[in-house]
Write an enzyme that holds these catalytic residues in place. Sequence first.
Site, mmCIF file in Angstrom:
data_model
loop_
_atom_site.group_PDB
_atom_site.id
_atom_site.type_symbol
_atom_site.label_atom_id
_atom_site.label_comp_id
_atom_site.label_asym_id
_atom_site.label_seq_id
_atom_site.Cartn_x
_atom_site.Cartn_y
_atom_site.Cartn_z
ATOM 1 C CG ASP A 73 -7.482 -8.730 1.104
ATOM 2 O OD1 ASP A 73 -7.094 -8.742 2.290
ATOM 3 O OD2 ASP A 73 -7.642 -7.672 0.470
ATOM 4 C CG ASP A 100 -5.034 -9.409 4.795
ATOM 5 O OD1 ASP A 100 -4.570 -8.499 4.080
ATOM 6 O OD2 ASP A 100 -6.247 -9.619 4.947
ATOM 7 C CG ASP A 157 -6.120 -6.437 7.274
ATOM 8 O OD1 ASP A 157 -7.004 -5.572 7.109
ATOM 9 O OD2 ASP A 157 -5.613 -7.077 6.334
#
Lengths: 321, 321, 321, 321
Positions: free
Chosen positions: D13, D18, D253
């Site tokens: 996302d 990320d 992440d």
Amino acid sequence: SSMSSKKLLVDVDCGVDDAQAIMMALATPYVEVLGITCVHGNTNVENVCKNTLRVLQACNRLEIPVFRGAAKSILGNVISAGHFHGQDGLGDAPDPNAPGLDMLQMEGAVSALIRIVNENPGEVSLVATAPLTNLALAVRMEPSFPSKLKGLYIMGGNTESRGNTTVCAEFNFAADPEAAYIVLNDFLCPTYIASWEFTCYSKLPWSWCDDWLAQESEKARFMAQIFRHSMEESYSERSQAEMIDGMGFVSCDSYAMAAAIDNTFVTESDHMAVSVELTGTHTRGMMILDTLGMLKKTHKAFVMKKVNMVRFEQMMMDALK
Amino acid sequence: SSMSSKKLLVDVDCGVDDAQAIMMALATPYVEVLGITCVHGNTNVENVCKNTLRVLQACNRLEIPVFRGAAKSILGNVISAGHFHGQDGLGDAPDPNAPGLDMLQMEGAVSALIRIVNENPGEVSLVATAPLTNLALAVRMEPSFPSKLKGLYIMGGNTESRGNTTVCAEFNFAADPEAAYIVLNDFLCPTYIASWEFTCYSKLPWSWCDDWLAQESEKARFMAQIFRHSMEESYSERSQAEMIDGMGFVSCDSYAMAAAIDNTFVTESDHMAVSVELTGTHTRGMMILDTLGMLKKTHKAFVMKKVNMVRFEQMMMDALK
Amino acid sequence: SSMSSKKLLVDVDCGVDDAQAIMMALATPYVEVLGITCVHGNTNVENVCKNTLRVLQACNRLEIPVFRGAAKSILGNVISAGHFHGQDGLGDAPDPNAPGLDMLQMEGAVSALIRIVNENPGEVSLVATAPLTNLALAVRMEPSFPSKLKGLYIMGGNTESRGNTTVCAEFNFAADPEAAYIVLNDFLCPTYIASWEFTCYSKLPWSWCDDWLAQESEKARFMAQIFRHSMEESYSERSQAEMIDGMGFVSCDSYAMAAAIDNTFVTESDHMAVSVELTGTHTRGMMILDTLGMLKKTHKAFVMKKVNMVRFEQMMMDALK
Amino acid sequence: SSMSSKKLLVDVDCGVDDAQAIMMALATPYVEVLGITCVHGNTNVENVCKNTLRVLQACNRLEIPVFRGAAKSILGNVISAGHFHGQDGLGDAPDPNAPGLDMLQMEGAVSALIRIVNENPGEVSLVATAPLTNLALAVRMEPSFPSKLKGLYIMGGNTESRGNTTVCAEFNFAADPEAAYIVLNDFLCPTYIASWEFTCYSKLPWSWCDDWLAQESEKARFMAQIFRHSMEESYSERSQAEMIDGMGFVSCDSYAMAAAIDNTFVTESDHMAVSVELTGTHTRGMMILDTLGMLKKTHKAFVMKKVNMVRFEQMMMDALK
Ligand SMILES: [Ca+2]
Ligand SMILES: [Ca+2]
Ligand SMILES: [Ca+2]
Ligand SMILES: [Ca+2]
């Protein structure tokens, strides 16, 4: 007009009343069944596929494509249908000449639903007579899917908290509450709901059923064979406890089909926002009628209250001719 | 006989229909009201106490002891009754000569319920026309309390998921779901329930109400005064959405009272295990009817379906004489 | 000062660690135990009463009044404590000379709690080492009860979702989630919480326990007798799975007692709003720490993090002298 | 060996962490990224697609196919990520030369996941650093999908009920609890979970971050630009309340990615059945660790506890080289 040409997709967990609904569609000249998608429910999805093919064979309509869909609910469980329709979902009356699963399409049900509706935008009425898993997946895979439907006709849910599966929930909704929730929230197309209570209030006398099955036809003989188990089962203590407003013949799924086939069939309905309870101890899967307007939803469904029973008897009778 | 001497305890959140129920009891010669216990509900518990004293004054019966009970639900919250009965619960028609709170008993409601029932074992019918907090506390404080009651008469709950407060729940149960749950589980005495739907189906015409209020009596003038607000309110969009099966005069609490007063009043009921949903998103507080026998409860309640309406009109009429 | 005269009320479900906590209080010269109230929990409330009397007898303190309280939770159920403390809650080591239940006070626990605190306003520290049913009923019966307490000391709840009874909940809270919810919401007095995780992080070595029990005293012999069952149980697979941060001797209830006895005992705590989850599938009964300030509660509890372990060992040691 | 050739699929996302995780994968010579699938989360799925393309452009790797996935959760809602990563999810530092959405693949994310794993059976490690909607849909569309994965690496969930989004739930799980539930139940492949608490306990000092961003490279300049907003945000009261065990740089992440890239990265983990709470008032979306073995699940996940931080710093540093 009410009887102009209709394109249908049918999503089934082919028990006996799904069979009755399918046969009603096949018997209607101006109806074109573009495909039948299968889903877990009355029995496992393998049996549902087999049963659907058997129904098509009995009607000499094996050219209609059949697609395998979800084997379990959105959350991943399956509940038992209690074998009302027999372990195989079709009365445990096996047919040695039944078509094999090689007759199934390679394409999956969700993909087929999306593709066929894309090929016929605004023209397809979707009749859902089973747990709504395939439909829920379709809208998540393709958010524009519902907007391309002409209408959605659901057998499922209840309106007076009279459960037939859990204390307060009807089977199709109880078998996949999340799917029912998704469909009632995200299918903004015209939506017609034949609830459990409605179908009970609209039952036919068993004497009518006797005449119906006594017709001289291959289809009537097929129906008599697959329906025997459910007819006997309907005298069980449990079945009588489930039933509302007296005993009789309740072909649940056929009411949703009749509404899809004939625009004039539904003569009275509540136009109302609906949802599904997801978290109750006794009420998970129960349909919610927003009579007080507290859900603040703009989309409203047509919750069937009265239908043309003369027309229903006629369509049912024709289904076995 | 149905009209032999009756000892009553009444637990109220004295709105206008509680007043009507109390006045029905007071007008019945063979009924002895041993006490009235107050609880939060239509308004705060202070107002409930004041309102109850006003009703007794209007009937010249201030000798009946009134006890203050719980100010909030078991979990500690209070929900708004939406001022259907006015902010003060009695039509916002204040009386300068109303009795003061010094007329209240020093003893608390829960203690009084337990003591009075202990003093009259097996003889007291308890009529509960409010959130059930006091009753739930009574059974936790004295587990043998319910077994010493002759009977319990509740106005509350619903049978067809037609909420009048939340989407699916009736006010008295929604205002304290845990209390309703406790009472329906732990009061193993004979239990009669007048649900929201039942009271709606048993409504009186507004024209009848006009005649009722037009009686020449102090009580009728008192009722006309306190009832004006609710009568106007009943034309609001919200009230009309709540109502079931057409408009009219629904004196909810009076049906529970009538059943307690006259054994022959209830002519048809479902004898069925009941419970309360505690955890649903839309269904918290909804009464559960165990039509399928899935709750495995041995105790069953009498859920009222049909009552003697001629007798009801007569008792109502007498209440204002 | 930290050791000035202290008036205590103790609410117990007298298992072995409740016994240890009670004996710690009795051994502290400046502590006056005004009464001990009993509640369901480690065993049924009858056994809890018997066990409490046995502990007082072992300490020669039968003049302390003992009161019977709630036999079940607010909602009416009882959960099994899994017999960690034996079926009778006190190691299944019966004493033929144990005092009888005729030694109990006639007054009930909730009534006694309210009365004693009313007689000593602002002076009583309430130590609760059991399901919180009695406390929840006390505040509903007498809303001013918490405001008259000097402080509340609870053993219960958890802070890291490490359940010892259900997947995510500690026994005392799991045994009556509604009571825990009511107490954490409505007891606005200074509140100290010894959670399950905290007591595990603050455990004593088993070798220390051996020395503790080897003391030459009647009390030590009594403790050795009633503690044998739990000590053996602590090697079971289940007990080892429950334990956090290594094996050892966790006298859970004694930490709450030590905090009540000595103001300087708690050296680090989180001052934080807390609540209880009532509706989760796996988390019902879990304590909620509002680390993000999302609950918008003004009252905050002291959730113990670090304590004076030297002082703890000393108080524990003195308890058996 | 731990550094042999690795085929990865990454489901994002694409917020800033990320991006950091993707850049770590792209910088690892022996890693082949077969595709990146996008899903709602830190921002809407359109922005996620744009952000992913920008990250690939910054790394000169626009040949890697990017697929658009679900725009909302399984149940159909989206929750706000609170703009920690900026409204656009990438620090609100727009790039006039950013690639357009025409660079996206026509194929949808779920279809691509299924196809690519089918083309590389047993060889693909799937790294999921976002709400798990795409993965949940993939297993419902193709039940055999998980069994063809080499491994699954998730950033999400929490282990000590320390929520960063709701009171008790972590963002990726809170944003789609049903998807997390489905994935934890139905992905029976080797599964590694980097929880919120774990990533907090494994944070890097802000001073390290300064050195990291000060590297002389295009990638470092890009990162400094998109990271500025989150770095400032991390000093907000809310962010500090979310943080566990002191302040610092938590590239959530990247831990899941590092575990996928290097088999030796995770040095300690709990091998334990896990699930997700779906129905709690405060705990919906909270990960459940079955420490007591009460869920009776045969599949167990590796819940990360300790990792090789030297290796992590090195992989992070390389990512911006
Ligand atoms: Ca069906
Ligand atoms: Ca009332
Ligand atoms: Ca205890
Ligand atoms: Ca992410």
